[in-house]
Design a protein around this motif. Sequence first.
Motif, PDB file in Angstrom:
ATOM      1  N   GLU A 199      12.502 -81.745  83.901  1.00  0.00           N
ATOM      2  CA  GLU A 199      12.064 -82.955  83.228  1.00  0.00           C
ATOM      3  C   GLU A 199      12.861 -84.154  83.714  1.00  0.00           C
ATOM      4  O   GLU A 199      12.325 -85.247  83.898  1.00  0.00           O
ATOM      5  CB  GLU A 199      12.219 -82.807  81.710  1.00  0.00           C
TER       6      GLU A 199
ATOM      7  N   TYR B  10       4.278 -89.767  79.693  1.00  0.00           N
ATOM      8  CA  TYR B  10       3.735 -88.922  78.637  1.00  0.00           C
ATOM      9  C   TYR B  10       3.251 -87.578  79.165  1.00  0.00           C
ATOM     10  O   TYR B  10       2.913 -86.690  78.383  1.00  0.00           O
ATOM     11  CB  TYR B  10       2.613 -89.661  77.899  1.00  0.00           C
ATOM     12  N   ASP B  11       3.208 -87.419  80.491  1.00  0.00           N
ATOM     13  CA  ASP B  11       2.922 -86.103  81.057  1.00  0.00           C
ATOM     14  C   ASP B  11       4.136 -85.192  80.937  1.00  0.00           C
ATOM     15  O   ASP B  11       4.011 -83.974  80.980  1.00  0.00           O
ATOM     16  CB  ASP B  11       2.542 -86.225  82.539  1.00  0.00           C
ATOM     17  N   ARG B  12       5.325 -85.813  80.814  1.00  0.00           N
ATOM     18  CA  ARG B  12       6.579 -85.059  80.811  1.00  0.00           C
ATOM     19  C   ARG B  12       7.213 -84.954  79.434  1.00  0.00           C
ATOM     20  O   ARG B  12       7.991 -84.042  79.173  1.00  0.00           O
ATOM     21  CB  ARG B  12       7.596 -85.725  81.741  1.00  0.00           C
ATOM     22  N   LEU B  13       6.908 -85.905  78.559  1.00  0.00           N
ATOM     23  CA  LEU B  13       7.575 -85.969  77.260  1.00  0.00           C
ATOM     24  C   LEU B  13       6.571 -86.060  76.124  1.00  0.00           C
ATOM     25  O   LEU B  13       5.447 -86.533  76.304  1.00  0.00           O
ATOM     26  CB  LEU B  13       8.487 -87.201  77.196  1.00  0.00           C
ATOM     27  N   LYS B  14       7.011 -85.654  74.950  1.00  0.00           N
ATOM     28  CA  LYS B  14       6.258 -85.928  73.748  1.00  0.00           C
ATOM     29  C   LYS B  14       6.386 -87.417  73.438  1.00  0.00           C
ATOM     30  O   LYS B  14       7.381 -88.045  73.780  1.00  0.00           O
ATOM     31  CB  LYS B  14       6.800 -85.106  72.575  1.00  0.00           C
ATOM     32  N   GLU B  15       5.393 -87.953  72.770  1.00  0.00           N
ATOM     33  CA  GLU B  15       5.422 -89.390  72.481  1.00  0.00           C
ATOM     34  C   GLU B  15       6.688 -89.792  71.725  1.00  0.00           C
ATOM     35  O   GLU B  15       7.288 -90.824  72.012  1.00  0.00           O
ATOM     36  CB  GLU B  15       4.190 -89.776  71.657  1.00  0.00           C
ATOM     37  N   SER B  16       7.087 -88.985  70.757  1.00  0.00           N
ATOM     38  CA  SER B  16       8.247 -89.344  69.943  1.00  0.00           C
ATOM     39  C   SER B  16       9.537 -89.370  70.773  1.00  0.00           C
ATOM     40  O   SER B  16      10.468 -90.104  70.450  1.00  0.00           O
ATOM     41  CB  SER B  16       8.398 -88.372  68.774  1.00  0.00           C
ATOM     42  N   GLN B  17       9.588 -88.563  71.863  1.00  0.00           N
ATOM     43  CA  GLN B  17      10.787 -88.510  72.683  1.00  0.00           C
ATOM     44  C   GLN B  17      11.012 -89.785  73.489  1.00  0.00           C
ATOM     45  O   GLN B  17      12.147 -90.145  73.780  1.00  0.00           O
ATOM     46  CB  GLN B  17      10.722 -87.316  73.642  1.00  0.00           C
TER      47      GLN B  17
ATOM     48  N   VAL C 254       3.577 -93.054  65.431  1.00  0.00           N
ATOM     49  CA  VAL C 254       3.049 -91.853  66.081  1.00  0.00           C
ATOM     50  C   VAL C 254       2.616 -90.843  65.017  1.00  0.00           C
ATOM     51  O   VAL C 254       1.543 -90.225  65.123  1.00  0.00           O
ATOM     52  CB  VAL C 254       4.098 -91.225  67.021  1.00  0.00           C
ATOM     53  N   LYS C 255       3.437 -90.678  63.981  1.00  0.00           N
ATOM     54  CA  LYS C 255       3.096 -89.744  62.902  1.00  0.00           C
ATOM     55  C   LYS C 255       1.835 -90.191  62.175  1.00  0.00           C
ATOM     56  O   LYS C 255       0.973 -89.372  61.836  1.00  0.00           O
ATOM     57  CB  LYS C 255       4.267 -89.625  61.925  1.00  0.00           C
TER      58      LYS C 255
ATOM     59  N   ASN D  29      -1.169 -89.485  64.367  1.00  0.00           N
ATOM     60  CA  ASN D  29      -1.490 -88.059  64.421  1.00  0.00           C
ATOM     61  C   ASN D  29      -2.293 -87.618  63.202  1.00  0.00           C
ATOM     62  O   ASN D  29      -3.172 -86.760  63.300  1.00  0.00           O
ATOM     63  CB  ASN D  29      -0.214 -87.228  64.543  1.00  0.00           C
TER      64      ASN D  29
END
Length: 248
Positions: free
Chosen positions: A81, A95-102, A124-125, A128
Amino acid sequence: MEEALELSTYLPQSFANNREQAYLDFLWSAFQTNYEADRFEFASLAFHLLYMSFVSFSIWQIRLAMPDQFRMAMVGFRSDEEGSLMDCESPFKFYDRLKESQIFRFLKLIGCTNHQVGEFAKFVKRRNKIAHPTGTVFFNDRAAIDAEIADMMKEVRNIETHMEPVIVELYRRFLIASADMEERQYTDPADEIAANLIHANYMSAADLDICAGFDISALAAEAHHDEMQALHAKLVELYPPEEMEEAA
């Protein structure tokens, strides 16, 4: 609606390719069409994607201005990563590598606290919940979505305020790199600014306002300072600071 449209001030004026431009145009169209048709749930989804695009462009600029600190911030990620984040060729690839929250953790590099990062990421929550079939419509009227947009725009302005040192550093590097007319890509200052400041760094109108307020005397000891002044004068001419516009 008016406050939502303000977000365009914080989005890039030039993109790496036509697909990125088309994507942002699609999101704006989706937001406005659904908002005007009172389909507020779908309008909120489109606006959220515009908000997350703004965040990704900010992270991209942080990576450009602070590569060493950016690498250090990846401590705890898997080694693959780490490499892939540094090699991303587009802000949208994060965003291909990480979650949005990260992705929000990198905002700590510009002085944002854990509490502020939590405020940035809370949308983000909410998104979702909307994106899953819950049997509930979260935004039933214009007042509800307008309140959400106002909340999101507050955080956009907060992030942009923290981004000022990053934008100043990118601008300083541009002035130094473009000062020698024999070495730079374009002789014309306007073309050089468009290609190697705005386009290369995904600069927004809000970013350019920060650049226009730069104290050019801070680079007085640098070689080709006269040409730096000429570049800065052209930028101020093309993108005058808001304070100057208001005074006029």
